[in-house]
Design a protein around this motif. Structure first.
Motif, PDB file in Angstrom:
ATOM      1  N   ALA A 323      -1.727   3.911  14.327  1.00 11.47           N
ATOM      2  CA  ALA A 323      -1.689   4.817  13.177  1.00 11.47           C
ATOM      3  C   ALA A 323      -2.734   5.918  13.320  1.00 11.47           C
ATOM      4  O   ALA A 323      -2.473   7.093  13.039  1.00 11.47           O
ATOM      5  N   HIS A 327      -2.120  10.018  13.531  1.00  9.36           N
ATOM      6  CA  HIS A 327      -2.797  10.947  12.624  1.00  9.36           C
ATOM      7  C   HIS A 327      -3.570  12.010  13.398  1.00  9.36           C
ATOM      8  O   HIS A 327      -3.662  13.164  12.962  1.00  9.36           O
ATOM      9  N   GLN A 334      -1.698  12.662   8.391  1.00  9.87           N
ATOM     10  CA  GLN A 334      -2.872  11.977   7.871  1.00  9.87           C
ATOM     11  C   GLN A 334      -3.137  12.375   6.420  1.00  9.87           C
ATOM     12  O   GLN A 334      -3.460  11.538   5.583  1.00  9.87           O
ATOM     13  N   LYS A 336      -0.933  13.503   4.255  1.00  7.63           N
ATOM     14  CA  LYS A 336       0.118  12.932   3.422  1.00  7.63           C
ATOM     15  C   LYS A 336      -0.117  11.441   3.205  1.00  7.63           C
ATOM     16  O   LYS A 336       0.069  10.926   2.092  1.00  7.63           O
ATOM     17  N   HIS A 337      -0.520  10.767   4.257  1.00  3.75           N
ATOM     18  CA  HIS A 337      -0.781   9.333   4.151  1.00  3.75           C
ATOM     19  C   HIS A 337      -1.933   9.061   3.190  1.00  3.75           C
ATOM     20  O   HIS A 337      -1.878   8.113   2.392  1.00  3.75           O
ATOM     21  N   GLU A 338      -2.980   9.880   3.223  1.00  6.59           N
ATOM     22  CA  GLU A 338      -4.125   9.700   2.337  1.00  6.59           C
ATOM     23  C   GLU A 338      -3.727   9.920   0.882  1.00  6.59           C
ATOM     24  O   GLU A 338      -4.170   9.192  -0.015  1.00  6.59           O
ATOM     25  N   GLN A 340      -0.737   9.445  -0.400  1.00  4.26           N
ATOM     26  CA  GLN A 340       0.055   8.286  -0.795  1.00  4.26           C
ATOM     27  C   GLN A 340      -0.833   7.069  -1.061  1.00  4.26           C
ATOM     28  O   GLN A 340      -0.586   6.288  -1.985  1.00  4.26           O
ATOM     29  N   ARG A 341      -1.860   6.921  -0.239  1.00  2.00           N
ATOM     30  CA  ARG A 341      -2.773   5.798  -0.412  1.00  2.00           C
ATOM     31  C   ARG A 341      -3.505   5.882  -1.743  1.00  2.00           C
ATOM     32  O   ARG A 341      -3.664   4.886  -2.459  1.00  2.00           O
TER      33      ARG A 341
END
Length: 408
Positions: A323, A327, A334, A336-338, A340-341
């Motif tokens: 992962a 990123h 990265q 977008k993932h942050e 969502q987190r």
């Protein structure tokens, strides 16, 4: 000797200086020992002073997965500060726990037409002024005062920010601390039980190790864990920093996991069913504050062997590395993932807060008979009370200053 001094310090803050002076010496001379026992309150100081070391590969063993989330979170600490850390190493294994309880003289309360104690706020009854004994633990006393505010999100670890968010000003909080202090007859971890027996006080708040034996031999004493939750403590196995029975004469013995497995095994839990001698850690029910819910059956199935645990840990590490690589190659992923987190984290926090409020409201309906701790029930508080309870955690400097101000 180390175990006795640590246990004494848990119930008598006057012994804290003695512990700080002796612990380095005791642990140094325990160099050939694989484990030492200490209270959970002493994990942070022991970590900061480099007196203990992390338990090697703790997450790969069955004993770790048997622990409810509350204890897992309590044992993960930052290696520098000793504060709780989700990504920290495992620094201990709890093997028994107890609680802050309230004992009252039933005959005295009935004779003077006083209301029985059900929640912490009942200690504020004007009729109990000068009739309550507390242990001489300032941090615990502040926690009790905060619990008397009757708020589902305020407890023994609440910060000034938590209180402000709940709508309590500094002035309101210090007024409550002073009000509770005026109810006290004495603050003593040695004399509070004696004062209750003698009738000098009608109510005493103290550790289960002191009050359970009293209730067991005194039929006129009612013992309970308040319906709005209480403070928990645990005795913990830790590994001395200079343990030397492991590979190449470094670290703990390879049989350490077997010892920890024994200490929290289901069979062992049957011999520690309540608070008389300290309860098994596996008996603590999951709390709404826990990040994840504990399923003992699933933990048992998922931990059938150490090899399976090692493979799971390895796969998790490989997945994390993959992962991070994605990123690095695609920065927008990265970001977008942050996002969502953070959204997911906020949703989880809201759900936990809602469950906490529902549980708090439900616990208020517990009857006095349900709250009383008896020998038949192994002196174990109701599940709802335990779910609302918490251990006192290490505090940051601002909260320490705030608590000192409240007591000044």
């Amino acid at each position: 000797v180390c175990a006795c001094v640590c246990a004494r310090a848990l119930t008598c803050p006057n012994s804290l200086l003695l512990l700080l002076l002796l612990l380095p010496i005791l642990l140094h001379h325990a160099g050939i020992a694989d484990v030492v026992t200490l209270g959970d309150a002493w994990l942070a100081p022991a970590i900061r002073r480099r007196l203990i070391q992390p338990i090697p590969s703790a997450e790969t063993y069955r004993w770790w997965r048997r622990l409810p989330p509350h204890w897992q979170q309590l044992m993960r600490r930052d290696s520098r500060t000793g504060q709780l850390s989700e990504t920290g190493e495992v620094w201990g294994c709890p093997y028994r726990w107890g609680a802050l309880l309230v004992a009252s003289k039933r005959d005295q309360l009935q004779r003077h037409n006083r209301s029985p104690i059900r929640t912490w706020s009942d200690l504020l009854q004007p009729a109990l002024k000068g009739r309550i004994a507390f242990s001489d633990n300032p941090r615990e006393f502040v926690g009790i005062a905060l619990k008397t505010l009757n708020h589902p999100h305020i407890g023994f670890n609440s910060t000034e920010a938590d209180l402000s968010k709940a709508g309590f000003s500094r002035e309101a909080v210090i007024a409550r601390v002073r009000q509770l202090k005026s109810q006290a007859r004495l603050f003593s971890s040695q004399e509070h039980v004696r004062a209750l027996i003698a009738g000098d006080v009608w109510v005493a708040a103290g550790s289960s190790t002191d009050l359970v034996p009293l209730a067991e031999r005194t039929p006129s004493v009612d013992l309970l864990g308040p319906a709005d939750g209480t403070n928990l403590w645990a005795d913990v196995w830790g590994v001395p920093a200079n343990a030397r029975h492991g590979h190449l004469q470094q670290g703990p013995s390879p049989i350490l996991p077997s010892w920890l497995e024994f200490c929290i095994s289901p069979a062992r839990a049957d011999s520690l069913p309540g608070l008389k001698t300290g309860a098994s850690p596996v008996l603590l029910p999951a709390s709404p504050r826990d990040a994840v819910h504990h399923n003992p059956a699933a933990a048992e199935a998922s931990s059938s062997s150490s090899t399976d645990g090692s493979n799971s840990s390895l796969l998790h590490k490989l997945s994390s590395k993959a992962a991070k690589l994605r990123h690095k190659q695609h920065p927008h992923l990265q970001q977008k993932h942050e996002q969502q987190r953070l959204i997911c984290l906020h949703k989880q926090q809201e759900e936990r807060a809602q469950r906490q409020e529902q549980l708090y409201a439900s616990a208020q309906d517990l009857s006095l008979d349900q709250l009383r701790l008896t020998q038949a029930g192994h002196f174990m508080p109701p599940s709802k009370v335990l779910q609302l309870s918490e251990c006192m955690l290490p505090q940051d400097s601002h909260t320490i200053d705030f608590y000192n101000w409240l007591l000044s």
